[in-house]
Design a protein around this motif. Structure first.
Motif, PDB file in Angstrom:
ATOM      1  N   ARG A   1      54.854  32.204  37.329  1.00 23.67           N
ATOM      2  CA  ARG A   1      54.159  32.183  38.286  1.00 23.67           C
ATOM      3  C   ARG A   1      53.901  31.084  39.247  1.00 23.67           C
ATOM      4  NH1 ARG A   1      49.290  34.150  34.597  1.00 23.67           N
ATOM      5  NH2 ARG A   1      47.863  32.530  35.470  1.00 23.67           N
ATOM      6  N   ILE A   2      52.906  31.611  39.735  1.00 23.12           N
ATOM      7  CA  ILE A   2      52.568  31.031  41.529  1.00 23.12           C
ATOM      8  C   ILE A   2      51.277  30.292  41.862  1.00 23.12           C
ATOM      9  CG2 ILE A   2      52.917  32.636  42.889  1.00 23.12           C
ATOM     10  CD1 ILE A   2      53.738  31.056  44.631  1.00 23.12           C
ATOM     11  N   ALA A   3      50.808  29.370  41.823  1.00 21.94           N
ATOM     12  CA  ALA A   3      50.055  28.294  42.141  1.00 21.94           C
ATOM     13  C   ALA A   3      49.582  28.733  43.623  1.00 21.94           C
ATOM     14  CB  ALA A   3      49.900  27.137  42.338  1.00 21.94           C
ATOM     15  N   ILE A   4      48.673  29.431  43.606  1.00 24.52           N
ATOM     16  CA  ILE A   4      47.859  29.535  45.469  1.00 24.52           C
ATOM     17  C   ILE A   4      46.679  29.176  45.681  1.00 24.52           C
ATOM     18  CG2 ILE A   4      46.931  31.885  46.653  1.00 24.52           C
ATOM     19  CD1 ILE A   4      49.952  31.490  45.667  1.00 24.52           C
ATOM     20  N   LYS A   5      46.986  28.062  46.795  1.00 20.81           N
ATOM     21  CA  LYS A   5      45.500  26.699  46.953  1.00 20.81           C
ATOM     22  C   LYS A   5      44.593  28.245  48.056  1.00 20.81           C
ATOM     23  CE  LYS A   5      45.323  22.520  48.757  1.00 20.81           C
ATOM     24  NZ  LYS A   5      44.245  22.460  48.370  1.00 20.81           N
ATOM     25  N   GLY A   6      43.692  28.119  47.363  1.00 19.51           N
ATOM     26  CA  GLY A   6      42.586  28.476  48.619  1.00 19.51           C
ATOM     27  C   GLY A   6      42.216  27.513  48.838  1.00 19.51           C
ATOM     28  N   ALA A   7      40.639  28.101  50.199  1.00 21.59           N
ATOM     29  CA  ALA A   7      40.126  26.518  50.474  1.00 21.59           C
ATOM     30  C   ALA A   7      39.631  26.018  49.564  1.00 21.59           C
ATOM     31  CB  ALA A   7      39.176  27.681  51.003  1.00 21.59           C
ATOM     32  N   ILE A   8      38.819  26.552  48.180  1.00 23.91           N
ATOM     33  CA  ILE A   8      38.150  25.716  46.567  1.00 23.91           C
ATOM     34  C   ILE A   8      38.477  25.626  46.229  1.00 23.91           C
ATOM     35  CG2 ILE A   8      35.905  26.075  48.984  1.00 23.91           C
ATOM     36  CD1 ILE A   8      35.476  28.061  46.867  1.00 23.91           C
ATOM     37  N   SER A   9      39.711  26.518  45.454  1.00 24.93           N
ATOM     38  CA  SER A   9      40.447  26.431  44.056  1.00 24.93           C
ATOM     39  C   SER A   9      41.669  26.702  44.183  1.00 24.93           C
ATOM     40  CB  SER A   9      39.672  27.455  43.996  1.00 24.93           C
ATOM     41  OG  SER A   9      39.787  29.748  43.900  1.00 24.93           O
ATOM     42  N   ILE A  10      42.191  26.802  43.165  1.00 23.72           N
ATOM     43  CA  ILE A  10      43.632  27.785  42.880  1.00 23.72           C
ATOM     44  C   ILE A  10      43.607  28.606  42.106  1.00 23.72           C
ATOM     45  CG2 ILE A  10      46.135  26.090  41.841  1.00 23.72           C
ATOM     46  CD1 ILE A  10      45.026  23.835  43.011  1.00 23.72           C
ATOM     47  N   ASP A  11      44.396  29.562  42.179  1.00 20.60           N
ATOM     48  CA  ASP A  11      44.756  30.123  41.054  1.00 20.60           C
ATOM     49  C   ASP A  11      46.028  30.652  40.979  1.00 20.60           C
ATOM     50  OD1 ASP A  11      41.778  31.987  41.506  1.00 20.60           O
ATOM     51  OD2 ASP A  11      42.622  31.864  43.986  1.00 20.60           O
ATOM     52  N   TYR A  12      46.164  30.684  39.361  1.00 22.69           N
ATOM     53  CA  TYR A  12      47.720  31.148  39.384  1.00 22.69           C
ATOM     54  C   TYR A  12      47.451  32.876  38.750  1.00 22.69           C
ATOM     55  CZ  TYR A  12      47.347  26.264  38.280  1.00 22.69           C
ATOM     56  OH  TYR A  12      46.886  24.707  38.811  1.00 22.69           O
ATOM     57  N   ILE A  13      48.521  32.688  39.743  1.00 28.42           N
ATOM     58  CA  ILE A  13      48.873  34.622  39.846  1.00 28.42           C
ATOM     59  C   ILE A  13      50.390  34.836  39.636  1.00 28.42           C
ATOM     60  CG2 ILE A  13      46.894  35.101  41.368  1.00 28.42           C
ATOM     61  CD1 ILE A  13      49.627  35.488  43.190  1.00 28.42           C
ATOM     62  N   SER A  14      50.942  36.375  38.212  1.00 37.97           N
ATOM     63  CA  SER A  14      51.451  35.952  38.202  1.00 37.97           C
ATOM     64  C   SER A  14      52.977  36.578  39.581  1.00 37.97           C
ATOM     65  CB  SER A  14      52.302  37.362  37.677  1.00 37.97           C
ATOM     66  OG  SER A  14      53.575  37.922  37.165  1.00 37.97           O
ATOM     67  N   ILE A  15      53.955  36.277  39.763  1.00 35.82           N
ATOM     68  CA  ILE A  15      54.698  37.198  40.273  1.00 35.82           C
ATOM     69  C   ILE A  15      54.953  38.624  40.235  1.00 35.82           C
ATOM     70  CG2 ILE A  15      56.816  36.682  41.598  1.00 35.82           C
ATOM     71  CD1 ILE A  15      57.017  33.906  41.281  1.00 35.82           C
ATOM     72  N   ASN A  16      55.092  38.818  39.397  1.00 33.29           N
ATOM     73  CA  ASN A  16      55.709  40.514  39.348  1.00 33.29           C
ATOM     74  C   ASN A  16      54.071  41.276  39.616  1.00 33.29           C
ATOM     75  OD1 ASN A  16      57.926  39.553  37.695  1.00 33.29           O
ATOM     76  ND2 ASN A  16      57.184  39.660  36.221  1.00 33.29           N
ATOM     77  N   GLU A  17      53.128  40.574  40.115  1.00 33.57           N
ATOM     78  CA  GLU A  17      51.828  41.369  40.395  1.00 33.57           C
ATOM     79  C   GLU A  17      51.571  41.506  42.356  1.00 33.57           C
ATOM     80  OE1 GLU A  17      49.658  43.202  38.357  1.00 33.57           O
ATOM     81  OE2 GLU A  17      51.554  42.831  37.038  1.00 33.57           O
ATOM     82  N   ILE A  18      52.542  40.860  42.494  1.00 32.92           N
ATOM     83  CA  ILE A  18      51.941  41.147  44.117  1.00 32.92           C
ATOM     84  C   ILE A  18      53.014  41.905  44.523  1.00 32.92           C
ATOM     85  CG2 ILE A  18      52.691  39.140  46.100  1.00 32.92           C
ATOM     86  CD1 ILE A  18      52.717  37.191  43.950  1.00 32.92           C
ATOM     87  N   LEU A  19      52.160  42.771  45.250  1.00 32.01           N
ATOM     88  CA  LEU A  19      52.315  44.022  45.362  1.00 32.01           C
ATOM     89  C   LEU A  19      52.939  43.250  47.163  1.00 32.01           C
ATOM     90  CD1 LEU A  19      52.824  46.775  46.307  1.00 32.01           C
ATOM     91  CD2 LEU A  19      50.133  46.980  46.805  1.00 32.01           C
TER      92      LEU A  19
END
Length: 66
Positions: A1-19
């Protein structure tokens, strides 16, 4: 998983799900396998250094593919 810092939040996504990841100057957009998109305020270069180079490949100045 990786933390993606957005403008107002942080999303945690699975690296395997990234196209692929793309950039427009200082913002990075993650396009996911399910068609959704996640935006980050970090640069593509930041993520290129963070993601495993055996899995992700820089194909142009603005795209990093899985």
């Amino acid at each position: 998983r990786i933390a993606i810092k957005g403008a107002i939040s942080i999303d945690y996504i699975s690296i395997n799900e990234i196209l692929y990841c793309s950039t427009d100057m200082y913002l990075t957009e993650f396009c996911m396998l399910n068609g959704s998109k996640v935006h980050s305020i970090k640069t593509l270069k930041d993520y290129e250094e963070l993601l495993d180079e055996d899995i992700f490949f820089r194909v142009s100045k603005s795209h990093l593919i899985n």
